[in-house]
Design a protein around this motif. Structure first.
Motif, mmCIF file in Angstrom:
data_model
loop_
_atom_site.group_PDB
_atom_site.id
_atom_site.type_symbol
_atom_site.label_atom_id
_atom_site.label_comp_id
_atom_site.label_asym_id
_atom_site.label_seq_id
_atom_site.Cartn_x
_atom_site.Cartn_y
_atom_site.Cartn_z
ATOM 1 N N TYR A 16 5.074 -0.261 -2.629
ATOM 2 C CA TYR A 16 3.781 -0.381 -2.911
ATOM 3 C C TYR A 16 3.462 -0.987 -4.399
ATOM 4 N N THR A 17 2.439 -1.545 -4.645
ATOM 5 C CA THR A 17 1.972 -2.115 -5.944
ATOM 6 C C THR A 17 2.180 -0.929 -7.059
ATOM 7 N N THR A 37 1.751 4.368 -7.446
ATOM 8 C CA THR A 37 1.665 3.388 -6.876
ATOM 9 C C THR A 37 0.159 3.232 -6.338
ATOM 10 N N TYR A 38 -0.212 2.041 -6.227
ATOM 11 C CA TYR A 38 -1.680 2.040 -5.569
ATOM 12 C C TYR A 38 -1.677 0.641 -4.600
ATOM 13 N N GLN A 39 -1.476 1.008 -3.196
ATOM 14 C CA GLN A 39 -1.889 0.145 -2.127
ATOM 15 C C GLN A 39 -3.176 0.024 -1.304
ATOM 16 N N ARG A 41 -5.306 -0.748 1.648
ATOM 17 C CA ARG A 41 -5.026 -1.731 2.916
ATOM 18 C C ARG A 41 -6.220 -1.549 3.532
ATOM 19 N N ARG A 64 -6.920 3.605 0.683
ATOM 20 C CA ARG A 64 -6.149 3.415 -0.646
ATOM 21 C C ARG A 64 -4.856 4.663 -0.403
ATOM 22 N N ALA A 92 -3.900 6.793 -3.312
ATOM 23 C CA ALA A 92 -3.499 5.863 -4.362
ATOM 24 C C ALA A 92 -3.581 6.594 -5.599
ATOM 25 N N TYR A 450 1.249 -6.738 -7.256
ATOM 26 C CA TYR A 450 1.517 -7.408 -6.210
ATOM 27 C C TYR A 450 2.962 -7.954 -6.097
ATOM 28 N N HIS A 452 5.158 -5.567 -6.918
ATOM 29 C CA HIS A 452 5.410 -3.967 -6.780
ATOM 30 C C HIS A 452 7.029 -3.792 -7.165
#
Length: 462
Positions: A16-17, A37-39, A41, A64, A92, A450, A452
């Motif tokens: 994940y980023t 991390t914070y992804q 979707r 998130r 997230a 981006y 990650h």
């Protein structure tokens, strides 16, 4: 800068980023590194908009996802010194901080997440490893994201009777003052108030006067607050021209404050005069996080989003309150947004050859004369939280040998010379043991959106 270089020791794929990275400051646990991390979707499973100003897209409906990693920096001279020891899926993560003092006998990590909660995690050691275990949770408000947090413990020498507090900010522009019951510990709401018209990206304590907190918002305002009379700001500054997203009080010098903004400037302030900053440092990138060095009062690390990270030498600016500074390191990372950056508290000092090296932290010194950069990609495989050889990319023998020299230990020499700092000791630029020292070697970590990736660096500064 002359005599300064930064070496990339390792890269880790966080899947994940990654937007938050924090080294544990507590003696005996300083080899531990947490990464959040914070992804994004979206419902249609589309990627986040890469042109988004912040990368967070908090106004759009989406899922998130987050993951919290715990790594150990190992002193065994391995080619990949940073090893994953735990992972856990979460909401997230937008910010996290370690408490600078043990609470009820444990190190505590506090996490701000997209569910609008502040969560305390307790570090527990067992069988030569560590895990973070959920301990207490506090919901800030309905339908908001917890965007940032800070502990009141940032300055060395907290008084025993000083309350243990957390300040947090949210996506609705509110600040939340939370008290930690150390006997529990449990989280208790002290005060909540509207601070900004839009997202309150950042909140931070004045470490020298913890009744005072600062906040920065997407409205471009930097504000100060006295928590004894919350709701009415003690000052409002429009000096930044865009959203204010990073603030940190100096843990070394009273009245020194650093702020950063989407306007791509770092400002240094004397908190006794918040009308104008005494230094303005352009960075060519939005400044998402600022971190003062744990031991050197004049060094400031900045996570500059699309322009990588920078290390500023602010000695003259701080001493003379004038706009005079140097950029010791400027490191760009293509195709990424650097959101997280932190100094390790494992601090190494190389002395002239007539003296032994020493360090402050859990480990003795590395060898700053090792001049080769080695990059080890640690690709996490599967979902197992435990480290294994499968997690580490293969490396050739020559590369491994060179990196081993880079993290070579001097355990026996340091202990026998009596120069290894002990629990409770404090180091600063005035420490007599630093006189005549000719080289620093400091670990730091950064993480980015981006691509990650978590990066482990070693900065050598003569």
């Amino acid at each position: 800068a002359t005599g300064s270089r930064v070496l990339l020791l390792q890269t880790v794929d966080t899947e994940y980023t990654a937007d938050s990275v924090e080294w544990c400051p507590l003696e005996g646990c300083r080899h531990l590194l947490a990464c959040g991390t914070y992804q994004l979707r979206k419902p249609e499973d589309q990627p986040a908009d890469p042109e988004s100003k912040s990368g967070l897209d908090i106004d759009e409906p989406q899922v998130r996802l987050g993951r919290l990693y715990l790594y150990s920096f190992n002193e065994d001279g391995s080619a990949c010194p940073l090893v994953e020891i735990q992972r856990g899926d979460t909401s997230a993560i937008l910010d996290m901080k370690w408490c600078h003092v043990p609470v009820a006998g444990h190190a505590l990590l506090c996490v701000a997440d997209a569910s609008g909660s502040i969560e305390l995690l307790r570090l527990v050691g067992s069988e030569n490893t560590y895990t973070l275990q959920p301990f207490s949770t506090f919901a800030l408000d309905k339908h908001c994201l917890a965007l940032s947090l800070d502990w009141s413990t940032g300055k060395t020498g907290r008084a025993n009777d000083q309350p243990l507090k957390i300040i947090s900010s949210d996506s609705r522009g509110k600040l939340h003052l939370i008290r930690v019951n150390e006997a529990g510990p449990r989280l208790h709401d002290v005060a909540t108030w509207q601070a900004h018209h839009f997202e309150a990206w950042i909140a931070a304590f004045n470490y020298w006067q913890t009744e005072i907190v600062y906040s920065g918002g997407d409205d471009g305002l930097l504000k100060g607050w006295d928590t004894r009379t919350p709701g009415t700001s003690v000052f409002t500054s429009k000096r930044h021209s865009m959203g204010v997203c990073s603030i940190q009080s100096s843990p070394h010098r009273e009245n020194i404050l650093a702020t950063g903004s989407y306007d791509e400037h770092v400002l240094l302030w004397d908190t006794r005069n918040m009308k104008q900053p005494f230094a303005d440092m352009p960075v060519q990138g939005g400044v998402w996080r600022l971190k003062w060095h744990p031991f050197h009062y004049h060094l400031l690390l900045a996570a500059c989003m699309h322009n990588g990270f920078k290390i500023f030498n602010c000695r003259k600016a701080i001493e003379e309150k004038q706009e005079s500074y140097t950029v010791s390191v400027s490191q760009t990372l293509p195709n990424s947004l650097v959101y997280g950056a932190d100094w390790s508290w494992l601090y190494f000092r190389r002395l002239p050859q007539t003296q032994q090296s020493f360090c402050l932290g859990s480990f003795p010194c590395s060898d700053p004369e090792a001049g080769t950069t080695e990059v080890c990609n640690q690709k996490v495989v599967g979902q197992s939280p435990a480290p294994s050889s499968d997690h580490l990319a293969d490396d050739d023998g020559e590369g491994r040998t060179r990196l081993q020299r880079g993290v070579q230990l001097l355990t026996e020499n340091s202990k026998s010379s009596g120069q290894l700092h002990t629990v409770g000791s404090k180091i600063s630029d005035d420490d007599p043991r630093l006189e005549g020292a000719n080289s620093d070697s400091t670990l730091l970590a950064t993480c980015s959106f981006y691509d990650h990736v978590l990066h482990l660096w070693k900065w050598q500064n003569s």
